[in-house]
Write a protein that holds these residues in place. Structure first.
Motif, PDB file in Angstrom:
ATOM      1  N   ASN A   1      -4.649 -42.732 -26.476  1.00 47.75           N
ATOM      2  CA  ASN A   1      -5.491 -42.942 -25.287  1.00 47.75           C
ATOM      3  C   ASN A   1      -6.748 -42.445 -25.721  1.00 47.75           C
ATOM      4  O   ASN A   1      -7.593 -42.573 -27.166  1.00 47.75           O
ATOM      5  N   ARG A   2      -7.893 -42.356 -24.853  1.00 50.98           N
ATOM      6  CA  ARG A   2      -9.346 -42.356 -25.086  1.00 50.98           C
ATOM      7  C   ARG A   2      -9.090 -40.679 -25.931  1.00 50.98           C
ATOM      8  O   ARG A   2      -8.442 -39.797 -25.892  1.00 50.98           O
ATOM      9  N   LEU A   3     -10.114 -40.659 -27.348  1.00 52.14           N
ATOM     10  CA  LEU A   3     -10.554 -39.865 -27.721  1.00 52.14           C
ATOM     11  C   LEU A   3     -10.246 -38.237 -26.736  1.00 52.14           C
ATOM     12  O   LEU A   3     -10.060 -37.527 -27.487  1.00 52.14           O
ATOM     13  N   ASP A   4     -10.525 -38.086 -25.363  1.00 48.10           N
ATOM     14  CA  ASP A   4     -11.083 -36.848 -25.011  1.00 48.10           C
ATOM     15  C   ASP A   4      -9.432 -36.992 -24.087  1.00 48.10           C
ATOM     16  O   ASP A   4      -8.923 -35.749 -23.391  1.00 48.10           O
TER      17      ASP A   4
ATOM     18  N   GLY B   1     -14.539 -48.131 -32.990  1.00 44.53           N
ATOM     19  CA  GLY B   1     -13.669 -47.493 -33.228  1.00 44.53           C
ATOM     20  C   GLY B   1     -14.055 -46.245 -33.896  1.00 44.53           C
ATOM     21  O   GLY B   1     -15.032 -46.495 -35.206  1.00 44.53           O
ATOM     22  N   ILE B   2     -13.279 -45.170 -34.744  1.00 41.85           N
ATOM     23  CA  ILE B   2     -13.123 -44.055 -35.882  1.00 41.85           C
ATOM     24  C   ILE B   2     -12.418 -44.137 -36.636  1.00 41.85           C
ATOM     25  O   ILE B   2     -11.181 -44.218 -36.053  1.00 41.85           O
TER      26      ILE B   2
ATOM     27  N   THR C   1      -4.448 -40.814 -41.635  1.00 36.94           N
ATOM     28  CA  THR C   1      -5.691 -40.989 -41.269  1.00 36.94           C
ATOM     29  C   THR C   1      -5.605 -40.697 -39.991  1.00 36.94           C
ATOM     30  O   THR C   1      -4.682 -40.941 -39.626  1.00 36.94           O
ATOM     31  N   THR C   2      -6.591 -40.033 -39.527  1.00 37.60           N
ATOM     32  CA  THR C   2      -7.225 -39.713 -38.161  1.00 37.60           C
ATOM     33  C   THR C   2      -7.609 -40.704 -37.671  1.00 37.60           C
ATOM     34  O   THR C   2      -9.250 -41.537 -38.180  1.00 37.60           O
ATOM     35  N   THR C   3      -7.922 -41.187 -36.270  1.00 37.48           N
ATOM     36  CA  THR C   3      -8.488 -42.322 -36.039  1.00 37.48           C
ATOM     37  C   THR C   3      -7.850 -41.942 -34.374  1.00 37.48           C
ATOM     38  O   THR C   3      -7.754 -40.776 -34.056  1.00 37.48           O
TER      39      THR C   3
ATOM     40  N   THR D   1       1.175 -45.877 -44.283  1.00 33.85           N
ATOM     41  CA  THR D   1       0.352 -45.153 -43.485  1.00 33.85           C
ATOM     42  C   THR D   1       0.939 -44.137 -42.402  1.00 33.85           C
ATOM     43  O   THR D   1       1.144 -45.285 -41.257  1.00 33.85           O
ATOM     44  N   VAL D   2       0.330 -42.767 -42.323  1.00 37.75           N
ATOM     45  CA  VAL D   2       0.788 -42.301 -40.322  1.00 37.75           C
ATOM     46  C   VAL D   2      -0.916 -41.677 -40.179  1.00 37.75           C
ATOM     47  O   VAL D   2      -1.719 -41.326 -40.878  1.00 37.75           O
ATOM     48  N   TYR D   3      -0.737 -42.197 -38.863  1.00 32.69           N
ATOM     49  CA  TYR D   3      -1.995 -41.729 -38.036  1.00 32.69           C
ATOM     50  C   TYR D   3      -2.435 -41.081 -37.521  1.00 32.69           C
ATOM     51  O   TYR D   3      -1.022 -40.995 -35.888  1.00 32.69           O
TER      52      TYR D   3
END
Length: 211
Positions: free
Chosen positions: A119-122, A62-63, A98-100, A183-185
């Motif tokens: 979902n998937r990053l793209d 993950g990122i 946080t961006t993830t 926290t908010v993602y």
């Protein structure tokens, strides 16, 4: 000495909200000359996740723009729930933004309490968000996360609306001795019309290995 030992024992017994075993992280920052726009940045991280996941011995990847207990990337902002206009008249409790991606929670061992992850990053949508249990309790008195699902909020009183699609377990973001952070993602997507730093060029790759 006795006090030091007791303090260490107490901190050692604290559950941080994530599983640090077999976990590796590495920070990276993409140069603007090679990745000049949000689309190029998201494409790079999408390919990075796919290629890392395919390596032998990798259980999950993950990122994230911020990692728990790491003193960098702290980004605290207000949170304005749509269904409670009283917050627009004052500054609400600050949240860690946080961006993830969706794989981050599985990789870190942060449990999903309600709803779903990204979902998937793209294929992620810019107007979706995931919140921690502490945030759900703060604004909707909801420890299960069920009542928070579908709720909408803004990061600015007149800003764009985000929809809560998931609620995850709390993590002790700032210190083991501190209470769990609210926290908010947000998803890592090209979204220049939302707020300027949602698409991050500096991110941490998080990898959980089998050994």
């Amino acid at each position: 000495s006795g006090l030091l030992i007791r303090t260490f024992q107490q901190l050692n017994a604290v559950r941080p909200g994530f599983n640090p075993e077999n976990l590796a992280t590495v920070w990276m920052s993409l140069p603007a000359a090679r990745y000049p726009n949000d689309t190029a940045v998201v494409r790079f991280y999408t390919q990075l996740l796919d290629r890392t996941q395919s390596l032998p011995g990798i259980h999950a990847v993950g990122i994230a723009s911020r990692l728990p207990l790491v003193p960098r990337g702290m980004n605290q902002n207000p949170f304005y729930p749509e269904d409670d206009p009283s917050y627009a008249m004052r500054i609400p409790p600050l949240q860690i933004f946080t961006t993830t991606d969706g794989g981050y929670f599985r990789t870190m061992g942060i449990p999903l309490l309600a709803g779903r992850t990204f979902n998937r990053l793209d294929a992620q949508r810019f107007d979706e968000a995931i919140i921690s249990q502490a945030t759900a309790i703060q604004f909707w008195k909801d420890s299960t996360g069920q009542r928070a699902l579908g709720k909408r909020f803004r990061s600015l009183p007149g800003g764009s609306l985000f929809t809560v699609i998931g609620v995850v377990g709390n993590a002790r973001d700032t210190a083991l001795a501190a209470p769990p952070s609210q926290t908010v993602y947000f998803p890592q997507v090209p979204s220049p019309n939302v707020f300027s730093d949602q698409t991050r060029t500096t991110m941490a790759l998080v990898v959980r290995t089998q050994g």
